[in-house]
Write a protein that holds these residues in place. Structure first.
Motif, PDB file in Angstrom:
ATOM      1  N   UNK B  29       0.822  -1.220   0.000  1.00 48.09           N
ATOM      2  CA  UNK B  29       0.000   0.000   0.000  1.00 48.09           C
ATOM      3  C   UNK B  29       0.853   1.266   0.000  1.00 48.09           C
ATOM      4  N   UNK B  30       0.264   2.346  -0.540  1.00 54.27           N
ATOM      5  CA  UNK B  30       0.960   3.635  -0.555  1.00 54.27           C
ATOM      6  C   UNK B  30       1.051   4.211   0.852  1.00 54.27           C
ATOM      7  N   UNK B  31      -0.015   3.997   1.638  1.00 55.37           N
ATOM      8  CA  UNK B  31      -0.029   4.512   3.009  1.00 55.37           C
ATOM      9  C   UNK B  31      -0.721   3.538   3.951  1.00 55.37           C
ATOM     10  N   UNK B  32      -0.321   3.646   5.207  1.00 56.28           N
ATOM     11  CA  UNK B  32      -0.953   2.911   6.300  1.00 56.28           C
ATOM     12  C   UNK B  32      -1.394   3.938   7.332  1.00 56.28           C
ATOM     13  N   UNK B  33      -2.707   4.044   7.533  1.00 57.71           N
ATOM     14  CA  UNK B  33      -3.236   4.994   8.519  1.00 57.71           C
ATOM     15  C   UNK B  33      -3.421   4.301   9.868  1.00 57.71           C
ATOM     16  N   UNK B  34      -2.979   4.960  10.930  1.00 60.73           N
ATOM     17  CA  UNK B  34      -3.336   4.535  12.287  1.00 60.73           C
ATOM     18  C   UNK B  34      -3.665   5.798  13.080  1.00 60.73           C
ATOM     19  N   UNK B  35      -4.259   5.621  14.282  1.00 61.11           N
ATOM     20  CA  UNK B  35      -4.575   6.802  15.100  1.00 61.11           C
ATOM     21  C   UNK B  35      -4.122   6.529  16.526  1.00 61.11           C
ATOM     22  N   UNK B  36      -4.957   6.847  17.497  1.00 55.62           N
ATOM     23  CA  UNK B  36      -4.583   6.579  18.888  1.00 55.62           C
ATOM     24  C   UNK B  36      -4.194   5.115  19.102  1.00 55.62           C
TER      25      UNK B  36
END
Lengths: 164, 420
Positions: B29-36
């Motif tokens: 993938x181009x990006x991997x999003x995560x948050x808290x």
């Protein structure tokens, strides 16, 4: 082995309420809240080797992995369902929790019936009648057999390091 | 044979000429999003991060939004751990408390590009289909493995094609449309599948409308929900500083094979509600006028954008929030909040008696800032009404459009939306 039976569209908030997602991460923290808003008896009474029979779209909703992590951690032998929501399905593979998609078995089961399970053979026997289910694709089976995705990734990283 | 959007993009990512539904492909993938939840993700791979580091400091996008600002020592410590990780590994795309809800921030910062694959450890990652990205949710463990290796597997999904025709009637919006579609398909009607939106009405949907619709793809079980990249999308990308040469859009061939096709006529859509406790429990708002509510929530990643605040402000102008309800307003990002202040929308809403919350997820997942008491009912523009979702299993959540929520806040009971 005890069988726990639930219906359709059991969502991630029923399996593990969202209000705990940033305060409970370890199995010991997750366990008391497992299925809290679905079945108040579950967390106190579940034992290793128990099985869940569930309806359609089990695990729908959030991407939180505590339901899969928790069910695997307390030793659930398999979740047998009509269908599973896709993120829960991936999360279960990543934790090594066995999911069996077999609507025939779910429809056949009535409380009190004898259930036996042979995951390797892809068979579940209920009250003397055997239902078969397909094996996982090889790419996915490899992750499950490694004991989950992190073990699989670690082995891959070590192999890559050894090559270079 | 022609290919769907999903087939085309996954074939390209896997270096193949073609793929078919059911096939498994390995992609980067181009990006991997995560948050808290990055705090918990880091916790899974501490020794490996020491030994191997992150695979690519440009891969991770981290936005602190779920419990922001922190509600207690534990969540504060999680944020602290994430900031230290960002520093140590040189993570480029990090957005701290107050920047906004991760999905809005990813779009605004130009990180969701057409034709790319983005995964995120949040189920509403599917929102970026509004800009023609293949975007889908994964769990924390997968985010941990991706942070180390940069690759994962995806099963090529079959596709549902939804053709949109006609025009909305006054008072009806994209939220009513997507809730109606979920009601028709059911909460698992698109499970494991891709949903493509197309048809003559797409041109008339703004990027914000498309975001609302794609955001709720997961509520019909979908892996992705995606729109074509047309002039509307290109214009939006231009306004946030993304140039045309920076992306390579993909769209389905005319002769692609679909698992199902459905046509939605926008002029037939009416204001609807998703009643407790499932998102596919849809009914006409007109059937529930006058029913009691205790809290109204305008915001979240579904409906916290400028057009949503504008709709509410126009309805609220010169009116007051009914004394029997609390009206919470939760802008999706700092940029949205600033734009809404400069347009005067926030002044109208707060002046009418609304409570302004900081940009972020707020009470949507029941962690803080607006949780419900037993027996209470919240009318919300969010995307989920599951039992217990807003922190109390004896409370009820009803989902609706911004216009329905704002009008109901004035009357203190469920009301038909006024035209903005």
């Amino acid at each position: 082995m005890r069988v726990w039976k639930y219906g359709d569209d059991v969502n991630t908030d029923m399996l593990f309420p969202g209000k705990y997602t940033y305060t409970c991460g370890t199995l010991e923290e997750i366990k008391p809240h497992l299925l809290e808003d679905l079945d108040a008896d579950f967390a106190g009474q579940v034992q290793a080797g128990d099985v869940l029979f569930v309806g359609r779209n089990f695990g729908c909703g959030s991407s939180r992995e505590q339901p899969a992590l928790g069910l695997r951690g307390v030793g659930i032998a398999a979740v047998v369902g009509c269908s599973f929501a896709r993120i829960f399905y991936r999360a279960s593979i990543n934790q090594g929790l066995v999911l069996i998609e077999c609507a025939d078995a779910v429809e056949h089961y009535e409380p009190g019936m004898d259930v036996s399970l042979d995951v390797a053979r892809g068979e579940i026997t209920i009250d003397g009648k055997t239902h078969s289910f397909p094996a996982l694709p090889p790419e996915i089976l490899a992750i499950s057999q490694a004991g989950g995705l992190l073990n699989y990734a670690r082995a891959k990283l070590e192999a890559n390091t050894a090559q270079t | 044979m022609g290919m769907t959007f999903a087939e085309k993009i996954l074939a390209r990512a896997a270096g193949k000429d073609s793929v078919v539904p059911g096939e498994i492909v390995v992609v980067r993938p181009a990006h991997l999003l995560t948050h808290d939840n990055m705090a918990a993700i880091i916790g899974k791979i501490g020794p490996e991060l020491e030994k191997y580091g992150v695979v690519d400091p440009n891969l991770n996008i981290i936005v602190l939004d779920h419990v922001a600002p922190a509600a207690n020592e534990k969540t504060a410590t999680g944020h602290q751990k994430i900031r230290a990780f960002v520093q140590q590994h040189g993570i480029k795309n990090f957005y701290d408390v107050g920047e906004g809800i991760c999905h809005q921030v990813v779009m605004e910062k130009g990180l969701a590009l057409p034709g790319t694959i983005i995964v995120g450890s949040d189920s509403h990652t599917c929102s970026y289909g509004a800009l023609g990205a293949f975007a889908t949710g994964v769990d924390r463990t997968e985010a941990a493995a991706l942070t180390l290796t940069g690759e994962t597997w995806l099963r090529v999904p079959p596709t549902i094609r939804v053709v949109l025709e006609g025009n909305f009637r006054p008072g009806v919006s994209a939220k009513d449309l997507v809730l109606t579609i979920i009601g028709e398909l059911s909460a698992d009607g698109a499970n494991y599948m891709a949903v493509e939106f197309d048809g003559p009405a797409v041109d008339r949907l703004t990027i914000e409308d498309r975001f609302t619709i794609a955001n709720m793809g997961i509520e019909m079980g979908a892996k992705i929900a995606v729109f074509p990249v047309d002039e509307v999308a290109e214009t939006y990308l231009g306004t946030i500083g993304v140039r045309r040469y920076q992306y390579d859009p993909v769209w389905a061939d005319d002769d692609a094979q679909y698992a199902k096709r459905m046509v939605m006529r926008l002029d037939k859509i009416e204001p609807v509600l998703a009643l407790p406790h499932t998102v596919d429990n849809i009914d006409m708002a007109s059937e529930h006028v006058g029913e009691p509510i205790h809290q109204c929530l305008l915001g979240t990643c579904t409906n916290g954008r400028l057009s949503d605040l504008r709709t509410a402000a126009k309805i609220m102008r010169g009116k007051k929030v009914h004394p029997n309800v609390r009206f919470l307003v939760l802008p999706a990002s700092r940029a949205v909040l600033q734009a809404a202040m400069s347009k005067g929308y926030i002044q109208i809403l707060v002046g009418a008696g609304a409570t302004l919350l900081p940009p972020g997820c707020g009470p949507c997942l029941g962690a803080h800032m607006g949780v419900l008491a037993p027996g209470e009912r919240c009318l919300s523009t969010a995307n989920r009404n599951f039992k217990g979702r807003m922190g109390c299993k004896e409370a009820e959540i009803i989902l609706a459009s911004p216009a329905t929520v704002a009008t109901s806040a004035i009357h203190g009971v469920i009301s038909m939306p006024e035209e903005d």
